[in-house]
Scaffold this active site. Sequence first.
Site, short mmCIF file in Angstrom:
data_model
loop_
_atom_site.label_atom_id
_atom_site.label_comp_id
_atom_site.label_asym_id
_atom_site.label_seq_id
_atom_site.Cartn_x
_atom_site.Cartn_y
_atom_site.Cartn_z
N SER A 239 -68.76 34.85 29.25
CA SER A 239 -67.91 33.67 29.06
C SER A 239 -67.12 33.78 27.75
O SER A 239 -65.97 33.36 27.67
CB SER A 239 -68.77 32.41 29.04
N SER B 138 -58.83 73.41 41.03
CA SER B 138 -60.07 72.88 41.62
C SER B 138 -61.16 73.92 41.39
O SER B 138 -60.93 74.93 40.73
CB SER B 138 -59.86 72.58 43.08
N LEU B 139 -62.32 73.67 41.94
CA LEU B 139 -63.43 74.60 41.71
C LEU B 139 -63.74 75.34 42.99
O LEU B 139 -63.56 74.82 44.09
CB LEU B 139 -64.68 73.82 41.29
N GLU C 264 -73.44 69.23 35.59
CA GLU C 264 -72.94 67.86 35.64
C GLU C 264 -72.93 67.36 37.08
O GLU C 264 -72.82 68.17 38.01
CB GLU C 264 -71.49 67.80 35.12
N LYS D 216 -71.33 65.96 40.34
CA LYS D 216 -69.97 66.03 40.89
C LYS D 216 -69.67 64.67 41.50
O LYS D 216 -70.13 64.35 42.60
CB LYS D 216 -69.88 67.15 41.93
N ASP E 197 -67.93 61.74 43.36
CA ASP E 197 -67.09 61.76 44.56
C ASP E 197 -65.98 60.72 44.44
O ASP E 197 -66.11 59.60 44.94
CB ASP E 197 -67.97 61.49 45.79
N ARG F 129 -53.95 63.93 40.71
CA ARG F 129 -53.93 65.39 40.76
C ARG F 129 -52.70 65.87 41.54
O ARG F 129 -52.09 66.86 41.19
CB ARG F 129 -55.21 65.88 41.43
N GLU G 276 -62.91 61.79 36.72
CA GLU G 276 -62.98 61.38 38.11
C GLU G 276 -63.01 59.86 38.17
O GLU G 276 -63.94 59.24 37.63
CB GLU G 276 -64.26 61.98 38.72
N TYR H 144 -64.61 64.27 32.36
CA TYR H 144 -65.42 65.48 32.36
C TYR H 144 -64.78 66.68 31.67
O TYR H 144 -65.43 67.71 31.52
CB TYR H 144 -65.87 65.87 33.76
N LYS I 262 -72.12 72.19 46.57
CA LYS I 262 -71.93 71.03 47.46
C LYS I 262 -73.23 70.73 48.19
O LYS I 262 -73.84 71.65 48.76
CB LYS I 262 -70.85 71.35 48.50
N CYS J 197 -52.17 68.18 82.81
CA CYS J 197 -52.18 67.20 81.71
C CYS J 197 -52.67 65.84 82.22
O CYS J 197 -52.12 65.32 83.20
CB CYS J 197 -50.76 67.06 81.13
N CYS K 272 -49.36 63.35 81.97
CA CYS K 272 -48.15 63.48 82.78
C CYS K 272 -48.35 64.38 84.00
O CYS K 272 -47.43 64.58 84.79
CB CYS K 272 -47.01 64.01 81.93
N CYS L 84 -49.77 71.07 76.83
CA CYS L 84 -48.86 70.50 77.81
C CYS L 84 -47.46 70.76 77.29
O CYS L 84 -47.13 70.33 76.19
CB CYS L 84 -49.11 68.99 77.95
N CYS M 221 -43.55 64.34 78.18
CA CYS M 221 -44.93 63.83 78.35
C CYS M 221 -45.14 62.59 77.47
O CYS M 221 -44.95 62.64 76.26
CB CYS M 221 -45.92 64.93 77.97
S1 IVH Z 1 -64.64 70.09 36.38
C1 IVH Z 1 -60.81 73.16 37.23
N1 IVH Z 1 -66.53 68.29 36.50
O1 IVH Z 1 -64.50 68.02 41.67
C2 IVH Z 1 -61.41 71.91 37.72
N2 IVH Z 1 -64.95 68.34 38.27
O2 IVH Z 1 -62.87 70.98 42.65
C3 IVH Z 1 -62.47 71.47 36.77
N3 IVH Z 1 -65.24 66.60 39.95
O3 IVH Z 1 -61.13 67.98 41.80
C4 IVH Z 1 -63.19 70.34 37.33
N4 IVH Z 1 -67.00 65.66 39.03
O4 IVH Z 1 -62.06 66.08 40.52
C5 IVH Z 1 -65.44 68.80 37.11
N5 IVH Z 1 -68.22 66.74 36.43
C6 IVH Z 1 -67.15 67.23 37.03
C7 IVH Z 1 -66.64 66.70 38.24
C8 IVH Z 1 -65.53 67.30 38.83
C9 IVH Z 1 -66.14 65.63 40.05
C10 IVH Z 1 -64.18 66.89 40.94
C11 IVH Z 1 -62.85 67.19 40.33
C12 IVH Z 1 -62.27 68.35 41.09
C13 IVH Z 1 -63.35 68.71 42.06
C14 IVH Z 1 -63.70 70.17 41.97
#
Ligand code: IVH
Length: 666
Positions: free
Chosen positions: A33, A81-82, A110, A112, A114, A133, A167, A219, A307, A401, A404, A419, A424
């Site tokens: 508040s 990306s990774l 770390e 990841k 989402d 991105r 992220e 990150y 993953k 198809c 048609c 087709c 169609c």
């Molecule tokens: S490091 C060169 N750390 O995962 C890219 N990525 O392809 C370095 N993500 O698009 C990324 N948590 O958006 C990193 N702790 C983390 C992350 C992270 C999520 C995402 C990031 C990237 C994708 C990896």
Amino acid sequence: MGELQSRVQTLHRLLHQYNYEYHVQDNPSVPDSEYDQLLHELIEIEQNHPEFKTADSPTVRIGGQAQSSFEKKRHDTPMLSLSNAFSEEDLRRFDQRIRDAVGQVEYMCELKIDGLAVSLKYVDGKFVQGLTRGDGTIGEDITENLKTIQAIPLTLKESISFEVRGEAYMPRQSFLKLNEQKEKNEEQPFANPRNAAAGSLRQLDSKLAASRKLDIFIYSINDFTELDATSQSEALDKLDQLGFKTNQERSKAGSINDVIDYIEYWTEKRESLVYDIDGIVIKVNQIELQEEMGFTQKSPRWAIAYKFPAEEVVSQLHDIELSIGRTGVVTPTAILEPVRVAGTTVSRASLHNEDLIHEKDIRIGDHVVIKKAGDIIPEVVRVILDRRPDDAKTYHMPTHCPSCEHELVRIEGEVALRCINPKCQAQLVEGLIHFVSRQAMNIDGLGTKIIEQLYHNHLIKDVADIFYLTKEDLLPLERMGEKKAQNIINAIEKSKAQSLEHLLFGLGIRHLGVKASRVLAEEYETMDQLFEVTKAQLIEIHDIGEKLAQSLITYLENEDIQSLIKKLQQQNVNMTFKGQKLSNVEGHPELSGKTIVLTGKLKQMTRSEATNWLKLQGAKVTSSVTKSTDLVIAGEDAGSKLTKAKSFGTTIWNEQELIKKQNEIN
Ligand code: IVH
């Protein structure tokens, strides 16, 4: 200083502090508040005295004027990306590669998160720009929406200029609330928190984005020298000190076995988090070793994303239906007993083609294992043979198809059945759905159901007819009200202004994707010029191949298409390129993309002035000299870095040469 101005400053300070305690530290010192009261006091002052409203005022968190579009901007350094690991074996291979290259290392593990990757730029400690991105090179400027994320500091605790990446995500609780609300309003709910976050960040109205309660974890930074950090863990700690929110579940690991322990722990525990994670990111901790390993075209060699395996559930296959795509490809679709998997209910899954059905020996009536590929697209993994009912039926694709009744053909070298009847109906409807989709003309509210009804009621036969629709045409449709009809008409009107590449993509020309549409629009600028072009000229353009060039020429030569374009023109549908030319976006060709190291003392400028200028030209400024360094700028008393550069034969400039280049370019 006036009394009011000093009050404004006090309010800024207090609100920023309380906001930080609440959203970053998760440890508020005052009740909500009190925060609300101070915020309202500030809102009122700003209303009466707009001259006090600043770009970093805490009131920007509530959103401002809606925008008409997001500007495209080039990233200072590409957002890569990774590469992925799916098993322990993949991880051990990654570890081996690293040890072969640089010896024993320490890892940083770390979560990841989402969500969506964003980059945040700070100049002199102020948040000035936030980009999505995008394709990694060009992102969209969503600064106003990002300012509404309370965990993003608008002013840092030090006056520093750099870029951080992180992220943005939607906490599960906000996601559930949002979907409840959507269902109440009879709107389509979001499939998962990630989509909800993406949808929110793409809101043109930042007030709406503000209501979505997004959060962020930072990150990485793109220049470690700025923080004087020698490792990822040090950098994250410093980001904490500057006021950023980093994820606190990170942990250092001395070996790959420790990494695997961390992964096992979080595989078990991930459900207890208040946000979704889809894996674990493993990074070499020491910056010097990271720099030594460098990057491939797409990703750093010093990091990998593990993953989590996709969730698998069992369902029963009730039937196989056929769907006909816009290019005539006939795809068998599994009709399943609805089951929940990875956050949504699944009742259909693509079976891709007949070969696959027979390979997996899928029969109607079977119990099947379902998962979501990449946690998004439902897929039938395998049949549970033990549970096959006696009356399970083998499936055969039809020869004609289903829409048609034209005979289906199997094009050489393709597994798919097609087709090839250009008239169609199913294909035409799919073409219309494609035309209004987000990456094409992006006509909000004109969904599949409405398009189907409009087509079957003979109100639209081709894409141009959409622009001839009136509110009265829409009103008789199912579940259509006055307001909805008006919104659709407005959306159609608005879409007429879309830049040329959207129209080109929307027309559904064979082999023409989003990227090539943009290339063409940028190159030729108007539809009229595109009609003049020859196949040879097209092929000369980078990114346009023989197949696409031929397809485009055939398309444009078709008289029906020429009258379709005229029909669109008569409704004032824009046929010009309105975007920014990528070739004109900042950066200087000579320095853009180059990796540069500054060393020694500079006399006529500070290190950070030099760094900022180089970055403006598109260069990447790093701290240690490696084989991939393109240029070293050596001031006075340069030491080991200069020696190393000499040994690699790297180009070396002194300060005078840098100044000469600056005079040339500026
Ligand atoms: S490091 C060169 N750390 O995962 C890219 N990525 O392809 C370095 N993500 O698009 C990324 N948590 O958006 C990193 N702790 C983390 C992350 C992270 C999520 C995402 C990031 C990237 C994708 C990896």
